[in-house]
Design a protein around this motif. Structure first.
Motif, PDB file in Angstrom:
ATOM      1  N   TYR A  86      31.765  34.830  30.841  1.00  7.77           N
ATOM      2  CA  TYR A  86      32.203  35.739  31.894  1.00  7.77           C
ATOM      3  C   TYR A  86      32.252  35.106  33.281  1.00  7.77           C
ATOM      4  O   TYR A  86      32.669  35.759  34.238  1.00  7.77           O
ATOM      5  CB  TYR A  86      31.271  36.964  31.944  1.00  7.77           C
ATOM      6  N   ASP A 168      38.396  46.909  33.662  1.00  8.04           N
ATOM      7  CA  ASP A 168      39.084  45.664  33.340  1.00  8.04           C
ATOM      8  C   ASP A 168      40.535  45.862  33.768  1.00  8.04           C
ATOM      9  O   ASP A 168      41.340  46.401  33.019  1.00  8.04           O
ATOM     10  CB  ASP A 168      38.978  45.372  31.844  1.00  8.04           C
ATOM     11  N   GLY A 173      36.469  48.782  31.038  1.00 11.38           N
ATOM     12  CA  GLY A 173      35.994  47.542  30.449  1.00 11.38           C
ATOM     13  C   GLY A 173      35.186  47.822  29.191  1.00 11.38           C
ATOM     14  O   GLY A 173      35.016  48.971  28.776  1.00 11.38           O
ATOM     15  N   SER A 177      34.109  51.459  27.800  1.00 10.11           N
ATOM     16  CA  SER A 177      34.771  51.915  26.572  1.00 10.11           C
ATOM     17  C   SER A 177      33.743  52.376  25.532  1.00 10.11           C
ATOM     18  O   SER A 177      33.943  53.384  24.849  1.00 10.11           O
ATOM     19  CB  SER A 177      35.631  50.797  25.984  1.00 10.11           C
ATOM     20  N   GLU A 209      38.267  47.427  42.646  1.00  9.16           N
ATOM     21  CA  GLU A 209      38.946  48.173  41.582  1.00  9.16           C
ATOM     22  C   GLU A 209      40.239  48.785  42.104  1.00  9.16           C
ATOM     23  O   GLU A 209      40.323  49.209  43.268  1.00  9.16           O
ATOM     24  CB  GLU A 209      38.028  49.273  41.028  1.00  9.16           C
ATOM     25  N   GLU A 213      37.141  54.886  38.607  1.00  7.64           N
ATOM     26  CA  GLU A 213      36.681  54.823  37.219  1.00  7.64           C
ATOM     27  C   GLU A 213      36.903  56.155  36.517  1.00  7.64           C
ATOM     28  O   GLU A 213      37.224  56.191  35.317  1.00  7.64           O
ATOM     29  CB  GLU A 213      35.201  54.421  37.191  1.00  7.64           C
TER      30      GLU A 213
END
Length: 332
Positions: A86, A168, A173, A177, A209, A213
Motif C-alpha cells: 500500500y 478508492d 475501498g 466494502s 476524497e 463516503e
C-alpha cells in the motif's frame, strides 16, 4: 518496608483490576491493572529469584525472549508486507517501527549478556519492565479486539448504521466494502416476512476524497438491490464521534421503538463502543471482517488510539510501574 514490595504491588494491582472490572467492565483500565500486576511479579522474580531459583529464572527468561522475538518479527514482517502493498503510510510505518523497537530491546539484552552486565544492569531492568509491560498490554488489547469484533447484531434490528472508511477513487475501498456487505448480511438474516432494515450510511467527504463516503455507500447499496427509500445518508461527519451523534439523530427521527446496530470493522468495534458511551449514544456495535495482513497494523493503531482516548487514566496507571521497578533496583 515489606520484604517483597514488588509482589505486594502485584497483589494491590490485581485487586484494583478486579474492582475496576466489576465497576466498569467496558473500560480497558482493568486490563491495565492486571498487566501491571503480572509485570510487577515478573520484576520481583527477575530481581530476586535468579540466584535462588536459576532453573525457574532461565525458563522465564527463555519464554520472554521467544515471546518478544515472535512479536517483534511479526510486527516488522507485517509492516514491510503492507508498505510494499500500500505504500509508506503512517500507520504501516508505525507497525514496522514497533517491531524494530521490540527487537532493539532484545538486542540490548544480548549486549548486556555479552559485556557481562555492569552499569547497564539498572537501566536494562527498567527498559525490560517497560517493554514487557507494553507488549503484554498490547497482546491483551488484541484479545479484547478479537472478542469484541465478533459481536452479533441485536435481535429485530430495524436500522443498520454503517460507519464510513476510505474511498478508492469514487467507490468504497476494501474496508468499507466489507462493512457494507456485513450490513447487507444483517438485513438478509431477518425473517422473510419482516420488513427490511433501514440503512444509515455515515461519512463525510475527506480532503483527499472526490465525494462523500455516504454518497459512495448509498450507490453501493443501490447497486446491490437496496431501494433508495431504505437508505438514509449522513454526510457531515468527519470522525467516529460525529458518525455516532449525527447518525443517532437521524435514526431517532425516522421511527419510534427502533433497534439500531452499528457496523464497523472488527478491529474498530471496541473503540467505537467507548466513543459511543463518551458522546452519550448507547448503541450496539458489530464488526466486519478485515484482511488478516491488515488486522495487526490496524489493531496496533487502535491500541495507540485507546491509550490516547483514555490517556489521563491509562497513562497515569501505567506510571505506577515505576514503583516495583524502583523498589527492586533499590533492594537489589
Amino acid at each position: 518496608m515489606p520484604q517483597y514490595p514488588e509482589y505486594l504491588a502485584a497483589v494491590v494491582f490485581a485487586a484494583g483490576g478486579v474492582v475496576n472490572a466489576w465497576l466498569a467492565p467496558h473500560r480497558f483500565s482493568a486490563a491495565v491493572l492486571f498487566c501491571l500486576a503480572v509485570t510487577s511479579a515478573g520484576v520481583g522474580v527477575a530481581a530476586r529469584s535468579a540466584a535462588a531459583h536459576p532453573g525457574i529464572a532461565t525458563v522465564l527468561a527463555v519464554a520472554a525472549l521467544l515471546l518478544g522475538l515472535a512479536v517483534g518479527l511479526l510486527l516488522l514482517a507485517d509492516g514491510v508486507l503492507l508498505i510494499r502493498r500500500y505504500g509508506p503510510q503512517a500507520a504501516l510505518l508505525a507497525t514496522g517501527a514497533a517491531g524494530c523497537a521490540v527487537l532493539a530491546v532484545l538486542g540490548l539484552n544480548a549486549v548486556f549478556l555479552a559485556v557481562g552486565g555492569g552499569a547497564l544492569g539498572a537501566p536494562l531492568v527498567a527498559v525490560n519492565a517497560a517493554a514487557g509491560y507494553l507488549t503484554l498490554l498490547f497482546l491483551v488489547f488484541a484479545g479484547y479486539v478479537f472478542v469484541r469484533g465478533r459481536s452479533t447484531p441485536l435481535p429485530e434490528t430495524t436500522h443498520v448504521v454503517v460507519l464510513g472508511a476510505g474511498l478508492d477513487g469514487d467507490r468504497p475501498g476494501p474496508l468499507l466494502s466489507r462493512r457494507l456487505e456485513r450490513a447487507l448480511a444483517i438485513d438478509a438474516a431477518r425473517a422473510p416476512d419482516a420488513p427490511g432494515v433501514v440503512f444509515v450510511v455515515s461519512g463525510g467527504q475527506g480532503d483527499d476524497e472526490v465525494r462523500s463516503e455516504a454518497e459512495a455507500m448509498a450507490d453501493y447499496l443501490r447497486g446491490r438491490g437496496v431501494p433508495a427509500d431504505r437508505i438514509v445518508r449522513e454526510d457531515r461527519s468527519v470522525n467516529t464521534g460525529q458518525n455516532l451523534r449525527f447518525s443517532a439523530a437521524l435514526v431517532d427521527g425516522t421511527a419510534a421503538g427502533h433497534r439500531a446496530t452499528v457496523v464497523t470493522s472488527g478491529f474498530h468495534v471496541y473503540r467505537t463502543t467507548l466513543l459511543a458511551r463518551r458522546v452519550g449514544v448507547p448503541v450496539h456495535v458489530v464488526g466486519a471482517p478485515t484482511s488478516p495482513a491488515y488486522w495487526l497494523a490496524a489493531t496496533l493503531r487502535e491500541f495507540a488510539a485507546i491509550l490516547w482516548l483514555e490517556r489521563f487514566l491509562l497513562i497515569g496507571l501505567s506510571l505506577l510501574l515505576a514503583v516495583p521497578v524502583a523498589t527492586a533496583l533499590f533492594e537489589g
